[in-house]
Design a protein around this motif. Structure first.
Motif, PDB file in Angstrom:
ATOM      1  N   PHE A 151       0.873  -1.067  -0.214  1.00 54.39           N
ATOM      2  CA  PHE A 151      -0.294   0.020   0.003  1.00 54.39           C
ATOM      3  C   PHE A 151       0.863   1.419  -0.068  1.00 54.39           C
ATOM      4  CE2 PHE A 151      -4.480  -1.203   1.659  1.00 54.39           C
ATOM      5  CZ  PHE A 151      -4.505  -2.393   0.608  1.00 54.39           C
ATOM      6  N   LYS A 152       1.861   1.372   0.779  1.00 53.73           N
ATOM      7  CA  LYS A 152       2.750   2.454   0.835  1.00 53.73           C
ATOM      8  C   LYS A 152       3.287   2.583  -0.496  1.00 53.73           C
ATOM      9  CE  LYS A 152       5.337   1.269   4.728  1.00 53.73           C
ATOM     10  NZ  LYS A 152       6.234   1.325   5.750  1.00 53.73           N
ATOM     11  N   ASN A 153       3.885   1.435  -1.007  1.00 54.97           N
ATOM     12  CA  ASN A 153       4.645   1.609  -2.452  1.00 54.97           C
ATOM     13  C   ASN A 153       3.557   2.141  -3.471  1.00 54.97           C
ATOM     14  OD1 ASN A 153       6.934   0.623  -3.878  1.00 54.97           O
ATOM     15  ND2 ASN A 153       5.517  -0.755  -4.949  1.00 54.97           N
ATOM     16  N   HIS A 154       2.574   1.527  -3.320  1.00 53.75           N
ATOM     17  CA  HIS A 154       1.428   2.114  -4.332  1.00 53.75           C
ATOM     18  C   HIS A 154       1.204   3.445  -4.184  1.00 53.75           C
ATOM     19  CE1 HIS A 154      -2.060   1.664  -6.974  1.00 53.75           C
ATOM     20  NE2 HIS A 154      -2.791   2.231  -6.122  1.00 53.75           N
ATOM     21  N   LEU A 155       1.049   4.218  -3.139  1.00 54.81           N
ATOM     22  CA  LEU A 155       0.862   5.557  -2.777  1.00 54.81           C
ATOM     23  C   LEU A 155       2.065   6.456  -3.352  1.00 54.81           C
ATOM     24  CD1 LEU A 155      -1.162   5.924   0.145  1.00 54.81           C
ATOM     25  CD2 LEU A 155      -2.103   5.712  -1.814  1.00 54.81           C
ATOM     26  N   ARG A 157       4.182   5.867  -5.471  1.00 54.69           N
ATOM     27  CA  ARG A 157       4.329   5.749  -6.855  1.00 54.69           C
ATOM     28  C   ARG A 157       3.497   6.807  -7.478  1.00 54.69           C
ATOM     29  NH1 ARG A 157       4.304  -0.091  -7.291  1.00 54.69           N
ATOM     30  NH2 ARG A 157       2.216  -0.073  -7.838  1.00 54.69           N
ATOM     31  N   GLN A 158       2.359   6.802  -6.887  1.00 56.15           N
ATOM     32  CA  GLN A 158       1.025   7.756  -7.376  1.00 56.15           C
ATOM     33  C   GLN A 158       1.591   9.424  -7.099  1.00 56.15           C
ATOM     34  OE1 GLN A 158      -3.097   7.284  -6.893  1.00 56.15           O
ATOM     35  NE2 GLN A 158      -3.048   5.029  -6.724  1.00 56.15           N
ATOM     36  N   LEU A 159       2.583   9.368  -5.946  1.00 54.90           N
ATOM     37  CA  LEU A 159       3.056  10.657  -5.890  1.00 54.90           C
ATOM     38  C   LEU A 159       3.867  11.246  -6.969  1.00 54.90           C
ATOM     39  CD1 LEU A 159       3.382  10.523  -1.937  1.00 54.90           C
ATOM     40  CD2 LEU A 159       1.965  12.428  -3.163  1.00 54.90           C
ATOM     41  N   THR A 160       4.581  10.122  -7.604  1.00 48.93           N
ATOM     42  CA  THR A 160       5.608  10.635  -8.492  1.00 48.93           C
ATOM     43  C   THR A 160       5.172  10.563 -10.006  1.00 48.93           C
ATOM     44  OG1 THR A 160       6.360   8.408  -8.504  1.00 48.93           O
ATOM     45  CG2 THR A 160       7.577   9.823  -7.104  1.00 48.93           C
ATOM     46  N   LYS A 164      -5.410   9.953  -9.582  1.00 48.15           N
ATOM     47  CA  LYS A 164      -7.047  10.545  -9.474  1.00 48.15           C
ATOM     48  C   LYS A 164      -7.203  11.340  -7.861  1.00 48.15           C
ATOM     49  CE  LYS A 164      -9.046   7.054 -12.635  1.00 48.15           C
ATOM     50  NZ  LYS A 164     -10.064   6.357 -13.068  1.00 48.15           N
ATOM     51  N   PHE A 165      -6.114  11.060  -7.318  1.00 47.40           N
ATOM     52  CA  PHE A 165      -6.312  11.783  -6.100  1.00 47.40           C
ATOM     53  C   PHE A 165      -5.428  13.045  -5.895  1.00 47.40           C
ATOM     54  CE2 PHE A 165      -7.089   7.290  -4.850  1.00 47.40           C
ATOM     55  CZ  PHE A 165      -8.266   7.376  -4.299  1.00 47.40           C
ATOM     56  N   SER A 166      -5.777  13.925  -5.278  1.00 45.66           N
ATOM     57  CA  SER A 166      -5.061  15.124  -5.097  1.00 45.66           C
ATOM     58  C   SER A 166      -3.521  14.718  -4.492  1.00 45.66           C
ATOM     59  CB  SER A 166      -5.756  16.141  -4.111  1.00 45.66           C
ATOM     60  OG  SER A 166      -5.771  15.969  -2.815  1.00 45.66           O
TER      61      SER A 166
END
Length: 209
Positions: A151-155, A157-160, A164-166
Motif C-alpha cells: 500500500f505504501k509503495n502504491h501511494l 508511486r502515485q505521488l511521482t 486521480k487523488f490530489s
C-alpha cells in the motif's frame, strides 16, 4: 544440485531460500551478491580443493541481474562443475530464457496473489464498496506487514506519477501509513491494525479527486 528461488513474493521466497541455506552451516561457502560478484573469485572457489576437506556450496543473490555476457560466463562455469551445490535467490521473477541457462536446476517460484493487485487498483475515488470487499479478502490470505508495504509503495508511486487523488490527500495518507506502521510495531493501536489500515484508505477514497 542447483536451486533457484524467484518471483514477486520476495519475502516468502527469501524465507524458503534461508531455510535451505540453514542446511549448509558446515559447508565452505562462497556467498555473494551480483553487485560484488567476481567471476575469477568464483572460478577459484569452484576449482580449488578445500583446505579442510569441507563440502562447498555457492550462494549468489540476484545472479540473474547480471548483464548477458557475465551471466552466460557464470552459467558456463557453474554447469562445468555439477558436483557442487548452488543456491540462487532473485528478488523478482526470472525470464524463462535466463532459467534455461541452468537446465538441470530445481526451480521454485513464489507469486503474490492477484487479489493484491486488484485491491490496489480498487483504491480509486468513490470506490469504497469494491475496495472493502477486496480488502477483506486480502487480509485473510496475506500478512499485514506485506499488505502495508505494498500500500505504501502504491501511494509512493502515485505521488511521482499520475493519480486521480490530489497530491495533498496522497501525502497525508502516506504519512498516516507510516504512523500506523510505527504504532503497530510499538503496540500503541487502540484497534486492530487491519481495521486501522482500512479506515486510512477509505478516508483517501472518500476524499475524491
Amino acid at each position: 544440485m542447483i536451486y533457484i528461488f524467484h518471483g514477486n513474493h520476495t519475502s516468502q521466497s527469501y524465507n524458503e531460500f534461508s531455510e535451505l541455506l540453514n542446511n549448509y552451516k558446515l559447508h565452505e561457502k562462497f556467498h555473494q551478491n551480483s553487485k560484488n560478484l567476481e567471476i575469477d573469485s568464483l572460478n577459484r572457489f569452484i576449482n580449488t580443493p578445500s583446505l579442510f576437506s569441507e563440502t562447498k556450496v555457492v550462494i549468489i543473490e540476484n545472479l540473474f541481474s547480471l548483464l548477458k555476457p557475465q551471466l552466460e560466463a557464470v552459467s558456463k562455469l557453474i554447469n562445468s562443475r555439477p558436483n557442487l551445490d548452488y543456491l540462487f535467490w532473485q528478488d523478482k521473477k526470472i525470464e524463462t530464457v535466463k532459467l534455461k541457462l541452468f537446465p538441470k536446476s530445481t526451480i521454485k517460484i513464489f507469486v503474490l496473489p492477484e487479489v493484491l493487485f486488484s485491491t490496489l487498483d480498487s483504491i480509486r475515488p468513490q470506490n469504497k464498496n469494491e475496495f472493502v470487499k477486496k480488502y477483506q479478502n486480502l487480509v485473510s490470505i496475506l500478512p499485514f506487514e506485506l499488505i502495508l508495504f505494498w500500500f505504501k509503495n502504491h501511494l509512493r508511486r502515485q505521488l511521482t506519477t499520475y493519480s486521480k487523488f490530489s497530491t495533498t490527500s496522497l501525502k497525508e495518507t502516506y504519512l498516516n501509513l507510516i504512523k500506523l506502521d510505527y504504532r503497530s510495531k510499538t503496540g500503541k493501536l487502540l484497534d486492530s491494525k487491519e481495521n486501522c489500515l482500512e479506515r486510512i484508505i477509505l478516508s483517501l477514497i472518500d476524499s475524491g479527486p
